[in-house]
Design a protein around this motif. Structure first.
Motif, PDB file in Angstrom:
ATOM      1  N   VAL A 117       0.846  -1.211   0.000  1.00  0.00           N
ATOM      2  CA  VAL A 117       0.000   0.000   0.000  1.00  0.00           C
ATOM      3  C   VAL A 117       0.875   1.252   0.000  1.00  0.00           C
ATOM      4  O   VAL A 117       0.673   2.170  -0.811  1.00  0.00           O
ATOM      5  CB  VAL A 117      -0.944   0.004   1.219  1.00  0.00           C
ATOM      6  CG1 VAL A 117      -1.613   1.372   1.368  1.00  0.00           C
ATOM      7  CG2 VAL A 117      -2.004  -1.085   1.089  1.00  0.00           C
ATOM      8  N   VAL A 121       1.209   4.117  -2.930  1.00  0.00           N
ATOM      9  CA  VAL A 121       0.970   5.554  -2.700  1.00  0.00           C
ATOM     10  C   VAL A 121       2.184   6.367  -3.146  1.00  0.00           C
ATOM     11  O   VAL A 121       2.050   7.451  -3.716  1.00  0.00           O
ATOM     12  CB  VAL A 121       0.646   5.816  -1.217  1.00  0.00           C
ATOM     13  CG1 VAL A 121       0.596   7.315  -0.938  1.00  0.00           C
ATOM     14  CG2 VAL A 121      -0.684   5.176  -0.832  1.00  0.00           C
ATOM     15  N   ALA A 133      -1.042  -1.678  -6.046  1.00  0.00           N
ATOM     16  CA  ALA A 133      -2.332  -1.683  -5.339  1.00  0.00           C
ATOM     17  C   ALA A 133      -3.071  -2.991  -5.584  1.00  0.00           C
ATOM     18  O   ALA A 133      -3.695  -3.556  -4.673  1.00  0.00           O
ATOM     19  CB  ALA A 133      -3.173  -0.499  -5.796  1.00  0.00           C
ATOM     20  N   ALA A 137      -4.238  -5.805  -2.889  1.00  0.00           N
ATOM     21  CA  ALA A 137      -5.593  -6.350  -2.794  1.00  0.00           C
ATOM     22  C   ALA A 137      -5.571  -7.878  -2.857  1.00  0.00           C
ATOM     23  O   ALA A 137      -6.373  -8.547  -2.191  1.00  0.00           O
ATOM     24  CB  ALA A 137      -6.463  -5.778  -3.917  1.00  0.00           C
ATOM     25  N   ALA A 140      -4.623  -9.111   0.470  1.00  0.00           N
ATOM     26  CA  ALA A 140      -5.777  -8.937   1.368  1.00  0.00           C
ATOM     27  C   ALA A 140      -6.799 -10.048   1.163  1.00  0.00           C
ATOM     28  O   ALA A 140      -7.409 -10.523   2.134  1.00  0.00           O
ATOM     29  CB  ALA A 140      -6.419  -7.573   1.133  1.00  0.00           C
TER      30      ALA A 140
ATOM     31  N   ARG B 110      -5.227   8.703  -3.815  1.00  0.00           N
ATOM     32  CA  ARG B 110      -4.775   7.374  -4.258  1.00  0.00           C
ATOM     33  C   ARG B 110      -4.921   6.369  -3.117  1.00  0.00           C
ATOM     34  O   ARG B 110      -5.339   5.235  -3.328  1.00  0.00           O
ATOM     35  CB  ARG B 110      -3.323   7.434  -4.735  1.00  0.00           C
ATOM     36  CG  ARG B 110      -2.814   6.072  -5.221  1.00  0.00           C
ATOM     37  CD  ARG B 110      -1.357   6.128  -5.620  1.00  0.00           C
ATOM     38  NE  ARG B 110      -1.147   6.783  -6.906  1.00  0.00           N
ATOM     39  CZ  ARG B 110       0.064   7.000  -7.429  1.00  0.00           C
ATOM     40  NH1 ARG B 110       1.150   6.625  -6.767  1.00  0.00           N
ATOM     41  NH2 ARG B 110       0.200   7.591  -8.601  1.00  0.00           N
ATOM     42  N   ARG B 111      -4.574   6.779  -1.924  1.00  0.00           N
ATOM     43  CA  ARG B 111      -4.702   5.868  -0.777  1.00  0.00           C
ATOM     44  C   ARG B 111      -6.153   5.429  -0.597  1.00  0.00           C
ATOM     45  O   ARG B 111      -6.448   4.267  -0.315  1.00  0.00           O
ATOM     46  CB  ARG B 111      -4.183   6.548   0.494  1.00  0.00           C
ATOM     47  CG  ARG B 111      -4.091   5.629   1.694  1.00  0.00           C
ATOM     48  CD  ARG B 111      -3.618   6.376   2.925  1.00  0.00           C
ATOM     49  NE  ARG B 111      -2.260   6.862   2.803  1.00  0.00           N
ATOM     50  CZ  ARG B 111      -1.171   6.111   2.996  1.00  0.00           C
ATOM     51  NH1 ARG B 111      -1.313   4.831   3.312  1.00  0.00           N
ATOM     52  NH2 ARG B 111       0.037   6.617   2.873  1.00  0.00           N
ATOM     53  N   ILE B 114      -6.978   2.900  -3.215  1.00  0.00           N
ATOM     54  CA  ILE B 114      -6.400   1.586  -2.883  1.00  0.00           C
ATOM     55  C   ILE B 114      -7.295   0.876  -1.861  1.00  0.00           C
ATOM     56  O   ILE B 114      -7.550  -0.327  -1.972  1.00  0.00           O
ATOM     57  CB  ILE B 114      -4.966   1.751  -2.331  1.00  0.00           C
ATOM     58  CG1 ILE B 114      -4.034   2.298  -3.412  1.00  0.00           C
ATOM     59  CG2 ILE B 114      -4.434   0.426  -1.797  1.00  0.00           C
ATOM     60  CD1 ILE B 114      -2.680   2.771  -2.883  1.00  0.00           C
ATOM     61  N   LEU B 117     -10.382  -0.359  -3.696  1.00  0.00           N
ATOM     62  CA  LEU B 117     -10.030  -1.530  -4.512  1.00  0.00           C
ATOM     63  C   LEU B 117      -9.924  -2.772  -3.628  1.00  0.00           C
ATOM     64  O   LEU B 117     -10.459  -3.843  -3.954  1.00  0.00           O
ATOM     65  CB  LEU B 117      -8.700  -1.265  -5.235  1.00  0.00           C
ATOM     66  CG  LEU B 117      -7.958  -2.475  -5.817  1.00  0.00           C
ATOM     67  CD1 LEU B 117      -8.814  -3.198  -6.854  1.00  0.00           C
ATOM     68  CD2 LEU B 117      -6.639  -2.034  -6.448  1.00  0.00           C
ATOM     69  N   THR B 118      -9.262  -2.623  -2.505  1.00  0.00           N
ATOM     70  CA  THR B 118      -9.070  -3.761  -1.599  1.00  0.00           C
ATOM     71  C   THR B 118     -10.406  -4.249  -1.045  1.00  0.00           C
ATOM     72  O   THR B 118     -10.663  -5.463  -0.974  1.00  0.00           O
ATOM     73  CB  THR B 118      -8.123  -3.359  -0.455  1.00  0.00           C
ATOM     74  OG1 THR B 118      -6.875  -2.920  -1.022  1.00  0.00           O
ATOM     75  CG2 THR B 118      -7.871  -4.523   0.481  1.00  0.00           C
TER      76      THR B 118
END
Lengths: 148, 138
Positions: A117, A121, A133, A137, A140, B110-111, B114, B117-118
């Motif tokens: 992550v 960024v 990213a 995911a 995750a 962007r964070r 992310i 998306l996750t």
């Protein structure tokens, strides 16, 4: 596991075209008047920050893969191998299996996800950010399923 | 402006997601399929929150947020597997949209992308999706 897009480091993180063209032009201006003893510029160009960033990610992936491999977590090994290859890295040769606490594997995966992550960024390249990213995911998903 | 375009695309996707999850909730029984009902309800709430945040983000950039369509085409939703399949499709579409948003934003925006998306990638699992190597990259 479906094959994903491959993002070659040497392509994605290459010098901007203008910079590369400038280097070629300078090289072509050598008129041969310099003697061998003349001092050549010695300054080393700053490394591309995305290259440094990817190297850090590859190190994290390497460590995660080694631990997952030792624990016999074949799905994690396959995932990390795919991610290393997507970053144009070389997966490590798996070591022998040993007794590894499942909590240690989960902890390493959480650390890897957090690292991905932050790297996403920080990435200067949008394409690289998207790839990192997506990798985050994917980790995750594993944490939320069998390895959560 | 790539960021605004990507934000509007994500907002449009969230409008569709909220609409579809509203329909899915109406076709899901809390007593007969409690797990599916809970997953649909949670996803509906999550997408509403994302929609509201994206709307605010677009306004912050001085633009007019893209409006929801009057209606969206719904797939067949007669059985729990059909509901599950439709929800999985929504999450995959949102994951792809947020991967695009990641590529076209920086820093906090962007964070946030992310994170979205996750969340979609993980929600895919609740709707029968398999873990992928690169969620959102379809």
């Amino acid at each position: 596991m479906p094959a994903g897009p491959r993002l070659a480091r040497r392509t994605t993180l290459a010098l901007p075209a203008g910079v590369a063209a400038g280097l070629v032009a300078v090289a072509g201006c050598d008129d041969g008047s310099r003697s061998p003893g003349d001092a050549a510029p010695t300054s080393t160009p700053e490394p591309d920050p995305d290259v440094v960033l990817v190297d850090g990610v590859l190190e994290e992936l390497d460590q995660a893969l080694r631990l997952a491999s030792a624990a016999g977590a074949v799905d994690l090994v396959a995932l990390h191998r795919a991610h290393i290859e997507a970053l144009d890295g070389t997966p490590p040769v798996p070591g022998p299996r040993r007794r590894v606490d499942a909590a240690a594997v989960r902890g390493r995966e959480r650390r890897l996800q957090a690292h991905l992550v932050e790297a996403a960024v920080a990435a200067a390249s949008g394409a690289l950010a998207g790839l990192l990213a997506s990798m985050s995911a994917a980790v995750a998903q594993r944490l939320a399923s069998a390895h959560g | 402006m790539a960021e605004l375009e990507a934000l509007q695309a994500a907002l449009a996707a969230e409008h569709a997601a909220v609409y579809l999850y509203g329909a899915l909730g109406g076709r899901t029984s809390q007593s007969a399929t409690p797990e599916l009902f809970a997953a649909v309800a949670a996803a509906y709430a999550a997408h509403r929150a994302r929609r509201d945040r994206l709307t605010a983000d677009v306004v912050d950039l001085g633009a007019e947020p893209v409006a929801a369509e009057p209606a969206y085409r719904l797939p067949r939703l007669d059985t729990p597997p059909q509901v599950t399949r439709a929800a999985l499709g929504v999450e995959r579409a949102c994951a792809t949209t947020y991967a695009y948003l990641v590529q076209n934003t920086v820093a906090d925006q962007r964070r946030s992308a992310i994170g979205a998306l996750t969340e979609s990638a993980v929600r895919e699992l609740a709707f029968g999706g398999d873990p992928e190597a690169l969620p959102g990259s379809r």
